[in-house]
Write a protein that holds these residues in place. Structure first.
Motif, mmCIF file in Angstrom:
data_model
loop_
_atom_site.group_PDB
_atom_site.id
_atom_site.type_symbol
_atom_site.label_atom_id
_atom_site.label_comp_id
_atom_site.label_asym_id
_atom_site.label_seq_id
_atom_site.Cartn_x
_atom_site.Cartn_y
_atom_site.Cartn_z
ATOM 1 N N LYS A 109 39.280 64.013 22.392
ATOM 2 C CA LYS A 109 38.102 64.518 22.506
ATOM 3 C C LYS A 109 36.924 63.483 23.063
ATOM 4 O O LYS A 109 35.910 63.846 23.573
ATOM 5 C CB LYS A 109 37.571 65.160 20.997
ATOM 6 C CG LYS A 109 38.048 66.304 20.655
ATOM 7 C CD LYS A 109 37.570 66.755 19.242
ATOM 8 C CE LYS A 109 38.222 67.780 18.727
ATOM 9 N NZ LYS A 109 37.767 68.490 17.487
ATOM 10 N N ARG A 110 37.285 62.131 23.122
ATOM 11 C CA ARG A 110 36.503 61.148 23.523
ATOM 12 C C ARG A 110 37.156 60.404 24.629
ATOM 13 O O ARG A 110 38.680 60.153 24.702
ATOM 14 C CB ARG A 110 36.191 60.100 22.651
ATOM 15 C CG ARG A 110 35.147 60.654 21.527
ATOM 16 C CD ARG A 110 34.729 59.660 20.584
ATOM 17 N NE ARG A 110 34.013 60.212 19.513
ATOM 18 C CZ ARG A 110 34.105 59.643 18.175
ATOM 19 N NH1 ARG A 110 34.965 58.742 17.784
ATOM 20 N NH2 ARG A 110 33.124 60.272 17.163
ATOM 21 N N ASP A 111 36.527 60.164 25.830
ATOM 22 C CA ASP A 111 37.199 59.579 26.972
ATOM 23 C C ASP A 111 36.973 58.175 26.963
ATOM 24 O O ASP A 111 36.350 57.399 27.781
ATOM 25 C CB ASP A 111 36.518 60.144 28.295
ATOM 26 C CG ASP A 111 37.138 59.664 29.389
ATOM 27 O OD1 ASP A 111 38.451 59.289 29.498
ATOM 28 O OD2 ASP A 111 36.690 59.527 30.777
ATOM 29 N N ILE A 112 37.744 57.337 26.041
ATOM 30 C CA ILE A 112 37.506 55.944 25.731
ATOM 31 C C ILE A 112 39.089 55.518 25.748
ATOM 32 O O ILE A 112 39.910 56.079 25.137
ATOM 33 C CB ILE A 112 37.006 55.656 24.187
ATOM 34 C CG1 ILE A 112 35.482 56.277 24.463
ATOM 35 C CG2 ILE A 112 36.977 54.063 23.976
ATOM 36 C CD1 ILE A 112 34.994 56.148 22.996
ATOM 37 N N GLY A 113 39.249 54.178 26.432
ATOM 38 C CA GLY A 113 40.624 53.920 26.586
ATOM 39 C C GLY A 113 41.383 54.568 27.753
ATOM 40 O O GLY A 113 40.675 55.302 28.789
ATOM 41 N N GLU A 114 42.517 54.649 27.641
ATOM 42 C CA GLU A 114 43.452 55.561 28.700
ATOM 43 C C GLU A 114 44.433 56.063 28.012
ATOM 44 O O GLU A 114 45.086 55.592 26.898
ATOM 45 C CB GLU A 114 43.990 54.698 29.992
ATOM 46 C CG GLU A 114 44.745 53.417 29.351
ATOM 47 C CD GLU A 114 45.469 52.780 30.585
ATOM 48 O OE1 GLU A 114 46.379 52.155 30.514
ATOM 49 O OE2 GLU A 114 44.390 52.522 31.490
ATOM 50 N N PRO A 115 44.889 57.504 28.252
ATOM 51 C CA PRO A 115 45.814 58.102 27.370
ATOM 52 C C PRO A 115 47.139 57.541 27.928
ATOM 53 O O PRO A 115 47.540 57.041 28.724
ATOM 54 C CB PRO A 115 45.762 59.391 28.025
ATOM 55 C CG PRO A 115 45.112 59.420 29.430
ATOM 56 C CD PRO A 115 44.177 58.321 29.187
ATOM 57 N N PRO A 116 48.248 57.843 26.897
ATOM 58 C CA PRO A 116 49.692 57.294 27.098
ATOM 59 C C PRO A 116 50.223 57.997 28.298
ATOM 60 O O PRO A 116 49.935 58.820 28.599
ATOM 61 C CB PRO A 116 50.287 57.538 25.776
ATOM 62 C CG PRO A 116 49.448 58.929 25.115
ATOM 63 C CD PRO A 116 48.272 58.625 25.585
ATOM 64 N N ALA A 117 51.006 57.046 28.825
ATOM 65 C CA ALA A 117 51.695 57.364 30.093
ATOM 66 C C ALA A 117 52.953 57.964 29.940
ATOM 67 O O ALA A 117 54.098 57.229 29.708
ATOM 68 C CB ALA A 117 51.881 56.413 31.180
ATOM 69 N N ILE A 118 53.002 59.520 29.346
ATOM 70 C CA ILE A 118 54.242 60.038 29.046
ATOM 71 C C ILE A 118 55.320 60.358 30.057
ATOM 72 O O ILE A 118 54.569 60.649 31.109
ATOM 73 C CB ILE A 118 53.688 61.198 28.213
ATOM 74 C CG1 ILE A 118 52.940 60.849 26.942
ATOM 75 C CG2 ILE A 118 55.069 62.057 27.655
ATOM 76 C CD1 ILE A 118 52.421 62.065 26.325
#
Length: 791
Positions: A82-91
């Protein structure tokens, strides 16, 4: 901007950093589904070393391994995405892996390996995936011969004259489609600089035949003519319409309309501008060939005036006749004419606290001439309850500064100068500044400075600032009780330096090289040098008129002594990039001030002395608390009520020098791309250096500059920092530890090594320091808060 925080906050900051490190060690795969894997490594095999690093960038962004800190921030703050902080995992995504394989293969083929093939494989262990791309490059294809077909003779001549200068495509060279694209773009720009307004990149085409058995390519370049035209038309500039809207971007109501000359028509809906400052920086003139560089130069310089919010590229209209002329229109939106900015900060450290309030008023269009008027006020107040237990809440010192500057976007001089606007807008600045400094129980100093300054760019990298006229007046009124006490302690030099009235007239010059690169991540050097010379003209006049001398033997004019001196300071830096946003910066910052003639080190201008410590050089020390040399306040003043009184009076004023040498080594790196809306960066640094007196001082050994004592009398600190990059400014927090303190002797200087156990606790070392320094505590750790980078 800087603030000073209590030791408890130091501990909290360090614990927070340690907590972040601990979090970084948590499992990176803890949120993955059972059938998912996290891409943690990319391996490229079989690719020429020259292209192996670039090949990695052709792997899809969604399959690039995460920065550990960025991923931990995402797990910590971005619950359920819900928050755009950091970066999501590269799955791991097999479809994106295949797409990446094709991209790498095409990249190698574009680099001359026309037979290149790439295979991919995936290795998974404990839900962590390694992507392996194995290339079979085959032979490198080279260019055997180059032919061209250019139907327009004038275009062909232009191409043949310029080709040796720009072309990356040569017989015998590697066949590289990037080089073909580069050549196409370069010649497109040459056409645009020579009047070919209607020329497009699509007119330039490359075709090639490859002989696979011989690994060579025959290349042919074609430049077509426009459809139904025998040649490309060349355009010249005709009339120019300048329209200035109101600050809301609207062109309504009655406008001020002026036909300036045969080219320029000036229409101003804001009723706030005269034509000259705008027309001065329009570089496309009537009858000249259309030139895209002059178009870009015009929009850049008009934007640099800092009075317009939006300066788009001109709109061109072809005349309906056959003369190939262009009418141009420039639509400009001004900024609001007046603005006001208030700034403030709060300072606190071990019983010392205070505030700093500032206000800047700006009028961006004085006399409708695009001149900028700035009026600045700054008031700093410091309370010191640690030293003033009898009267808590009383002001220890305050600093009031008032200044006004009028900045014209041109050189105003009785001499004729060619307009140096090619690389930047030149400025003439008339400024007047007033400063009132008050130290309780010691001195009240008043300073007035009036100057005229010119700044201009010789090239995009070379900036000059010349102040031909700089008149300074300083007056100190020392407290009678303080003066009596200083004289009784044989500190006449201090009393005379801070308590006398003196003036000077001088000139200054500053040269900067490569300031344009400071926000880049390339390899470069930066240099800034300043020379400040004063009193020579006054000395000549005093000799001509044989003016009287004061009691110290100094010449006077109008009954006042004047200062004569030369002062210079340099800032030299080497920036080395490790790729991405990782940089290593080495900086050395020396300076020296030499009073001569009518002055010496006890009677020149006090404000010309060097200080060190603070957020921008020696970050382990507070400002004005380091040096000179091995100066030790406890040894110099002794112990006892009388000594305590003197040392308290001179606090923040007795640690100055005429020589400065500071060096810094700082490694900067990126931590997170998105941390609560900012880019988070980190730094490790080492600061070393000090200030020194120019000559030996009575009863104060080891404070003068000597080459054989530089290492012994230099300080050193180490530290780390965080930078929150918001785009329009950087908020900075640095934590620095004193490592070597020159106020002590021999091995005792290595305070962090010898007394590491007292970093956050009291002990014998801190107790002895407090007993011999009038109750002042020794702090190993210093936090510095600031806006912008330290250098």
């Amino acid at each position: 901007m800087k603030a000073y925080i209590k030791p408890n906050v130091y501990r909290l900051a360090i614990l927070s950093i340690l907590l972040l490190i601990i979090i970084s060690g948590c499992s990176l795969t803890r949120r993955l589904a059972p059938n998912q894997a996290l891409v943690r490594k990319i391996t490229i095999k079989g690719v020429d070393k020259e292209f192996s690093d670039a090949a990695v960038t052709y792997v899809d962004k969604g399959q690039q391994p995460n920065n550990v800190i960025n991923l931990q921030f995402y797990y910590l703050f971005s619950k359920n995405g819900k928050r755009d902080i950091g970066e999501p995992p590269a799955i791991l995504d097999s479809g994106l892996v295949e797409f990446s394989r094709i991209q790498i293969e095409q990249f190698l083929q574009n680099k001359g390996y026309l037979k290149a093939k790439v295979a991919d494989s995936i290795a998974i262990k404990k839900k962590k995936a390694e992507l392996i791309f194995t290339a079979t490059e085959g032979p490198m294809f080279r260019i055997r011969k180059i032919e061209d077909t250019i139907y327009d003779k004038k275009v062909k001549n232009l191409y043949m004259v310029n080709r040796p200068r720009f072309s990356h495509v040569q017989p015998g060279g590697r066949f590289d489609t990037d080089s073909l694209a580069y050549d196409r773009d370069e010649f497109y720009m040459i056409m645009k600089r020579n009047g070919y307004y209607d020329f497009y990149r699509q007119y330039i085409n490359f075709t090639y035949d490859s002989t696979f058995m011989s690994s060579v390519v025959d290349l042919k370049m074609t430049i077509d003519n426009p459809i139904d035209k025998p040649a490309h038309p060349v355009y010249t500039i005709n009339n120019t319409l300048i329209t200035i809207s109101n600050s809301a971007g609207r062109t309504v109501g009655k406008a001020d309309t002026i036909q300036v000359d045969s080219q320029f028509r000036f229409v101003d809906y804001s009723h706030k501008f005269k034509p000259k400052p705008v027309i001065t920086y329009i570089f496309q003139r009537k009858g000249q060939l259309y030139d895209i560089d002059k178009q870009t130069l015009t929009t850049s310089r008009l934007s640099e005036l800092n009075v317009f919010r939006n300066v788009p590229n001109p709109i061109y209209t072809k005349l309906p006749d056959s003369t190939n002329r262009l009418n141009s229109k420039i639509d400009i939106v001004p900024l609001k004419r007046m603005s006001d900015r208030v700034e403030g900060e709060f300072l606190f450290n071990s019983g010392q606290y205070g505030y700093n309030l500032g206000n800047t008023f700006t009028d961006r269009n004085v006399l409708n001439s695009a001149a900028i008027l700035q009026i600045k006020a700054n008031w700093s107040v410091l309370f010191d309850n640690a030293s003033n237990k009898t009267d808590p809440g009383a002001i220890e010192n305050q600093d009031l500064r008032l200044g006004a500057s009028l900045i014209y976007p041109l050189i105003i001089s009785p001499f004729d100068f060619a307009l140096p606007g090619k690389y930047g807008v030149p400025h003439t600045t008339f400024s007047s500044n007033y400063q009132l400094f008050y130290e309780k129980g010691l001195v009240q100093r008043t300073s007035i400075i009036n100057s005229i300054t010119y700044d201009f760019a010789e090239t995009a990298r070379k900036l000059h600032t010349i102040t031909p006229i700089d008149i300074e007046f300083s007056r100190g009124v020392i407290d009678p009780a303080a003066e009596e006490e200083l004289l009784s302690k044989n500190l006449y030099a201090y009393s005379y330096l801070i308590g006398r009235t003196i003036f000077t007239s001088g000139s200054q010059y500053t040269y900067q090289y490569n300031a344009i690169e400071l926000n880049s991540f390339s390899n470069f050097i930066y240099f800034r040098g300043n020379l400040d010379v004063g009193g020579n003209t006054l000395a000549l006049l005093s000799k001509i008129f044989n003016t009287p001398r004061d009691t110290s033997g100094a010449r006077t004019l109008a009954g006042r002594a004047f200062a004569q001196y030369a002062k210079t300071e340099f800032d030299f830096r080497v920036y080395h990039s490790f790729g991405g946003e990782r940089q290593l910066i080495f900086r050395i910052n020396p300076g020296i001030g030499i009073p001569y003639g009518n002055s010496n080190t006890t009677n020149w201008i006090f404000e010309k002395e060097f200080y060190t410590g603070g957020a921008n050089d020696m970050r382990g020390w507070l400002p004005r608390t380091l040096g000179p040399g091995q100066f030790n306040r406890a040894t110099f003043y002794g112990v006892g009520p009388g000594a305590d009184s003197v040392r308290t009076r001179l606090k923040y004023l007795d640690q100055f020098g005429e020589v400065k040498l500071v060096s810094n080594l700082e490694y900067r790196y990126k931590l997170a791309d998105n941390f609560f809306g900012s880019k988070l960066k980190g730094a490790f640094f080492i600061d070393a250096g000090n200030i020194w007196r120019l000559n030996k001082q009575p009863n104060d050994p080891n404070v003068e500059f000597r080459f054989d004592n530089i290492l012994q009398s230099s300080a050193m600190d180490i530290g780390t920092g965080l930078r929150f990059d918001l785009g329009f400014f950087v908020f900075r927090l640095d934590a620095a530890l004193k490592f070597k303190d020159p106020q002590f002797n021999g091995s005792e200087q290595w305070v962090l090594i010898d007394h590491f156990s007292e970093l956050f606790h009291s002990g014998a070392f801190k107790a002895n320091y407090e007993a011999t320094n009038s109750g002042d505590t020794y702090n190993f750790l210093q936090l510095n808060f600031g806006i912008g980078m330290p250098f």
